[in-house]
Scaffold this active site. Structure first.
Site, PDB file in Angstrom:
ATOM      1  N   GLY A 106      45.045  15.567  38.974  1.00 25.11           N
ATOM      2  CA  GLY A 106      43.895  16.376  38.584  1.00 25.11           C
ATOM      3  C   GLY A 106      43.419  16.071  37.184  1.00 25.11           C
ATOM      4  O   GLY A 106      44.044  15.292  36.451  1.00 25.11           O
TER       5      GLY A 106
ATOM      6  N   TYR B  90      40.917  34.562  42.590  1.00 31.40           N
ATOM      7  CA  TYR B  90      41.504  33.503  41.769  1.00 31.40           C
ATOM      8  C   TYR B  90      42.296  34.092  40.603  1.00 31.40           C
ATOM      9  O   TYR B  90      43.453  33.712  40.358  1.00 31.40           O
ATOM     10  CB  TYR B  90      40.405  32.582  41.250  1.00 31.40           C
ATOM     11  CG  TYR B  90      40.882  31.562  40.243  1.00 31.40           C
ATOM     12  CD1 TYR B  90      41.698  30.505  40.623  1.00 31.40           C
ATOM     13  CD2 TYR B  90      40.519  31.664  38.901  1.00 31.40           C
ATOM     14  CE1 TYR B  90      42.149  29.581  39.698  1.00 31.40           C
ATOM     15  CE2 TYR B  90      40.958  30.739  37.971  1.00 31.40           C
ATOM     16  CZ  TYR B  90      41.776  29.696  38.364  1.00 31.40           C
ATOM     17  OH  TYR B  90      42.214  28.780  37.443  1.00 31.40           O
TER      18      TYR B  90
ATOM     19  N   LYS C  83      46.379  33.785  39.961  1.00 30.56           N
ATOM     20  CA  LYS C  83      46.941  33.154  38.763  1.00 30.56           C
ATOM     21  C   LYS C  83      47.828  34.141  37.994  1.00 30.56           C
ATOM     22  O   LYS C  83      48.836  33.730  37.397  1.00 30.56           O
ATOM     23  CB  LYS C  83      45.820  32.624  37.872  1.00 30.56           C
ATOM     24  CG  LYS C  83      45.064  31.434  38.464  1.00 30.56           C
ATOM     25  CD  LYS C  83      45.941  30.201  38.648  1.00 30.56           C
ATOM     26  CE  LYS C  83      46.263  29.539  37.329  1.00 30.56           C
ATOM     27  NZ  LYS C  83      47.046  28.281  37.537  1.00 30.56           N
TER      28      LYS C  83
ATOM     29  N   TRP D 137      44.944  25.772  42.767  1.00 34.74           N
ATOM     30  CA  TRP D 137      43.678  25.797  43.497  1.00 34.74           C
ATOM     31  C   TRP D 137      42.679  26.503  42.596  1.00 34.74           C
ATOM     32  O   TRP D 137      42.730  27.710  42.416  1.00 34.74           O
ATOM     33  CB  TRP D 137      43.814  26.511  44.830  1.00 34.74           C
ATOM     34  CG  TRP D 137      42.613  26.338  45.718  1.00 34.74           C
ATOM     35  CD1 TRP D 137      41.735  25.298  45.711  1.00 34.74           C
ATOM     36  CD2 TRP D 137      42.146  27.231  46.727  1.00 34.74           C
ATOM     37  NE1 TRP D 137      40.757  25.479  46.659  1.00 34.74           N
ATOM     38  CE2 TRP D 137      40.983  26.653  47.302  1.00 34.74           C
ATOM     39  CE3 TRP D 137      42.604  28.454  47.210  1.00 34.74           C
ATOM     40  CZ2 TRP D 137      40.270  27.274  48.327  1.00 34.74           C
ATOM     41  CZ3 TRP D 137      41.899  29.072  48.231  1.00 34.74           C
ATOM     42  CH2 TRP D 137      40.745  28.476  48.786  1.00 34.74           C
TER      43      TRP D 137
END
Length: 285
Positions: free
Chosen positions: A10, A125, A129, A61
């Site tokens: 990434g 999200y 996290k 993700w």
């Protein structure tokens, strides 16, 4: 230092690998095809075999809007998988560095967020996290959670590349002026992650490039770095976005790097410097 890096394919992972290689570390880098962090047995197998001194988890993700439609996947990748990494790192005596996000906050404060401020994520999200943060820290002081924000770099997809593409295609652009944060560039963040792994600093740390701005201001600086007139960028309100984004964004996600300063680390550069470096490198490609 022997270091195991996940998410190595990434935009952040690639620069973390480069920073560790440049420092002379024994680097074991895995992309998603090389190590499925969602598999407890695979994670334990890799860490048990390699016995690293540190594990830096850049795998996540990060498709914020897509997470809204698939909360189970978001929690599995961003939350539960961190448990497997924390377990295995703890058993091997390795220090875990877990990358987290400004989205763990609701954005309602009228000042920068400190590491000890209450979290209140508003999106799937952000909640996933935050779950990852808790999993990383559950086994004691052998982990660092590094919250960062508005991550950009030369690799992968990010806002710098989006602004550059749009500026080449349209005479006028519109970006929101009521979301404020700290742009952070991977070439500056990566060495900090390595340093925190080496120092084995525990707990939550905020690490960002310096100087807050809105997305509107940020887009203007990208355009200026391209040699174009920044007045081509116009401000709009989040409420005026059409169609609206599925996931809510924090209006204020400015992160104070208080713990990093207290630990004796120099602050990262003003974001304008790595922004100009990144734009120049992308234009030269």
């Amino acid at each position: 230092m022997r270091v195991l890096i996940t998410g190595a394919g990434g935009q952040l992972g690639l620069d973390v690998v480069a920073a560790c290689v440049a420092a002379g570390d024994d680097v074991h880098a895995f992309d998603s095809a090389g190590l499925d962090i969602g598999s407890r047995s695979d994670v334990h197998g890799a860490i048990t075999m390699l016995r690293p001194d540190a594990v830096i988890n850049c795998a996540a993700w990060t498709a914020v809007d897509a997470c809204e439609a698939d909360p189970e996947r978001a929690l599995a990748v961003n939350g539960t998988a961190v448990r497997w990494l924390a377990e295995a790192a703890h058993r091997a005596g390795a220090h875990l560095v877990q990358v987290s996000t400004d989205y763990v906050f609701d954005g309602g404060l009228d000042r920068p967020y400190h590491e000890h401020d209450d979290t209140n994520p508003q999106s799937v999200y952000g909640r996933s996290k935050l779950a990852g943060e808790r999993e990383a820290l559950a086994l004691g002081p052998s982990a660092t959670v590094v919250r960062t924000s508005w991550v950009c770099g030369r690799n992968g997809n990010n806002m710098v590349k989006t602004v550059m593409r749009l500026a080449q295609q349209h005479p006028q652009l519109s970006f929101v002026a009521d979301q404020v944060g700290h742009p952070t560039f991977t070439q500056d963040l990566a060495p900090v992650l390595r340093r925190l792994a080496l120092d084995r600093l525990s707990g939550v740390v905020h690490a960002t490039n310096q100087r807050a701005c809105s997305w509107y201001q940020f887009a203007g600086e990208v355009v200026a770095a391209m040699g174009k007139d920044p007045s081509m960028v116009q401000p709009i309100a989040t409420a005026d976005l059409h169609p609206p984004r599925p996931a809510p964004r924090p209006a204020n996600s400015v992160l104070d790097n208080a713990v990093l300063r207290a630990a004796g680390h120099s602050p990262l550069r003003d974001f304008g410097e790595p922004l100009r470096e990144t734009v120049a490198a992308l234009l030269a490609e």
